[in-house]
Design a protein around this motif. Structure first.
Motif, mmCIF file in Angstrom:
data_model
loop_
_atom_site.group_PDB
_atom_site.id
_atom_site.type_symbol
_atom_site.label_atom_id
_atom_site.label_comp_id
_atom_site.label_asym_id
_atom_site.label_seq_id
_atom_site.Cartn_x
_atom_site.Cartn_y
_atom_site.Cartn_z
ATOM 1 N N CYS A 17 35.206 38.729 38.118
ATOM 2 C CA CYS A 17 36.208 38.037 38.922
ATOM 3 C C CYS A 17 37.453 37.723 38.107
ATOM 4 O O CYS A 17 37.359 37.412 36.931
ATOM 5 C CB CYS A 17 35.636 36.742 39.486
ATOM 6 S SG CYS A 17 34.345 37.081 40.691
ATOM 7 N N GLN A 20 41.844 32.308 38.001
ATOM 8 C CA GLN A 20 42.708 31.457 38.820
ATOM 9 C C GLN A 20 43.715 30.851 37.869
ATOM 10 O O GLN A 20 43.364 30.318 36.840
ATOM 11 C CB GLN A 20 41.882 30.350 39.474
ATOM 12 C CG GLN A 20 42.720 29.349 40.223
ATOM 13 C CD GLN A 20 41.874 28.249 40.826
ATOM 14 O OE1 GLN A 20 40.699 28.414 41.029
ATOM 15 N NE2 GLN A 20 42.480 27.133 41.090
ATOM 16 N N TYR A 31 37.239 34.835 47.357
ATOM 17 C CA TYR A 31 37.053 35.864 46.344
ATOM 18 C C TYR A 31 37.165 37.209 47.050
ATOM 19 O O TYR A 31 37.073 37.281 48.276
ATOM 20 C CB TYR A 31 35.692 35.738 45.642
ATOM 21 C CG TYR A 31 34.531 36.092 46.536
ATOM 22 C CD1 TYR A 31 33.986 37.370 46.519
ATOM 23 C CD2 TYR A 31 33.987 35.159 47.405
ATOM 24 C CE1 TYR A 31 32.932 37.710 47.341
ATOM 25 C CE2 TYR A 31 32.925 35.475 48.229
ATOM 26 C CZ TYR A 31 32.397 36.751 48.192
ATOM 27 O OH TYR A 31 31.357 37.075 49.019
ATOM 28 N N ARG A 76 39.644 42.519 41.210
ATOM 29 C CA ARG A 76 38.905 41.391 41.790
ATOM 30 C C ARG A 76 39.556 40.062 41.426
ATOM 31 O O ARG A 76 40.097 39.905 40.340
ATOM 32 C CB ARG A 76 37.463 41.399 41.307
ATOM 33 C CG ARG A 76 36.713 42.622 41.778
ATOM 34 C CD ARG A 76 35.306 42.614 41.265
ATOM 35 N NE ARG A 76 34.627 43.838 41.688
ATOM 36 C CZ ARG A 76 33.458 44.217 41.224
ATOM 37 N NH1 ARG A 76 32.834 43.478 40.327
ATOM 38 N NH2 ARG A 76 32.913 45.330 41.668
ATOM 39 N N TYR A 77 39.439 39.122 42.357
ATOM 40 C CA TYR A 77 39.969 37.777 42.131
ATOM 41 C C TYR A 77 38.969 36.753 42.658
ATOM 42 O O TYR A 77 38.068 37.070 43.441
ATOM 43 C CB TYR A 77 41.326 37.582 42.830
ATOM 44 C CG TYR A 77 41.174 37.389 44.322
ATOM 45 C CD1 TYR A 77 41.129 36.104 44.864
ATOM 46 C CD2 TYR A 77 41.031 38.475 45.176
ATOM 47 C CE1 TYR A 77 40.941 35.922 46.233
ATOM 48 C CE2 TYR A 77 40.858 38.299 46.534
ATOM 49 C CZ TYR A 77 40.809 37.020 47.054
ATOM 50 O OH TYR A 77 40.601 36.840 48.400
ATOM 51 N N ARG A 78 39.122 35.527 42.216
ATOM 52 C CA ARG A 78 38.356 34.383 42.727
ATOM 53 C C ARG A 78 39.252 33.177 42.541
ATOM 54 O O ARG A 78 39.802 32.968 41.462
ATOM 55 C CB ARG A 78 37.049 34.215 41.962
ATOM 56 C CG ARG A 78 36.193 33.055 42.484
ATOM 57 C CD ARG A 78 34.866 33.032 41.716
ATOM 58 N NE ARG A 78 34.040 31.943 42.116
ATOM 59 C CZ ARG A 78 33.088 32.001 43.043
ATOM 60 N NH1 ARG A 78 32.863 33.150 43.673
ATOM 61 N NH2 ARG A 78 32.371 30.949 43.330
ATOM 62 N N ARG A 117 34.636 35.824 51.354
ATOM 63 C CA ARG A 117 35.248 37.056 50.862
ATOM 64 C C ARG A 117 36.435 37.431 51.736
ATOM 65 O O ARG A 117 36.317 37.510 52.955
ATOM 66 C CB ARG A 117 34.250 38.197 50.863
ATOM 67 C CG ARG A 117 34.866 39.459 50.292
ATOM 68 C CD ARG A 117 33.886 40.590 50.191
ATOM 69 N NE ARG A 117 34.584 41.717 49.591
ATOM 70 C CZ ARG A 117 34.107 42.445 48.614
ATOM 71 N NH1 ARG A 117 32.918 42.196 48.121
ATOM 72 N NH2 ARG A 117 34.816 43.444 48.119
#
Length: 127
Positions: A17, A20, A31, A76-78, A117
């Motif tokens: 991930c 932030q 996410y 990917r991000y979260r 998601r």
């Protein structure tokens, strides 16, 4: 054995991930992935015409507050966000971008007390 697999899966999920970069603590958020599509002016048959958006900055805005999230090498991000509805944009949108360029979706809802998601596609306007 099952415990080892669970630990390995947890470590892999956290490592995959993105980071932030700002915002407050909450017990939920979003996410997912960001993909650039099309990633080339001409797409070849049998080959993907999209790619992960590496180092892509998403800006989430609601009620005068903004929170940014940056994708990792896999796109990917979260991000931790309070529950509610957010407008989302790309951080470095070019003023000279094609009219077709842009991030989809433009708005997202964050549930209370959970992570959801939400995947994004950025059209760079390449044609």
């Amino acid at each position: 054995m099952a415990r080892s697999l669970l630990i390995a899966a947890t470590v892999a999920t956290v490592a995959a991930c993105g980071a932030q970069s700002s915002g407050g603590a909450s017990d939920g958020g979003l996410y997912g992935t960001v993909r650039i599509s099309p990633a080339a002016p001409v797409c070849a048959s049998g080959r993907s015409c999209s790619r992960p958006a590496r180092g892509f900055k998403l800006v989430f805005s609601a009620g005068g507050h903004t929170v940014t999230a940056t994708t990792n090498a896999r796109g990917r991000y979260r991000v931790h966000l309070a529950a509610g509805r957010y407008v989302v944009r790309a951080a470095a949108a070019s003023r000279n971008a094609s009219p077709k360029a842009g991030l989809q979706p433009h708005a997202v809802s964050v549930p209370s007390g959970a992570f959801a998601r939400r995947d994004f596609v950025y059209d760079a306007g390449i044609r």
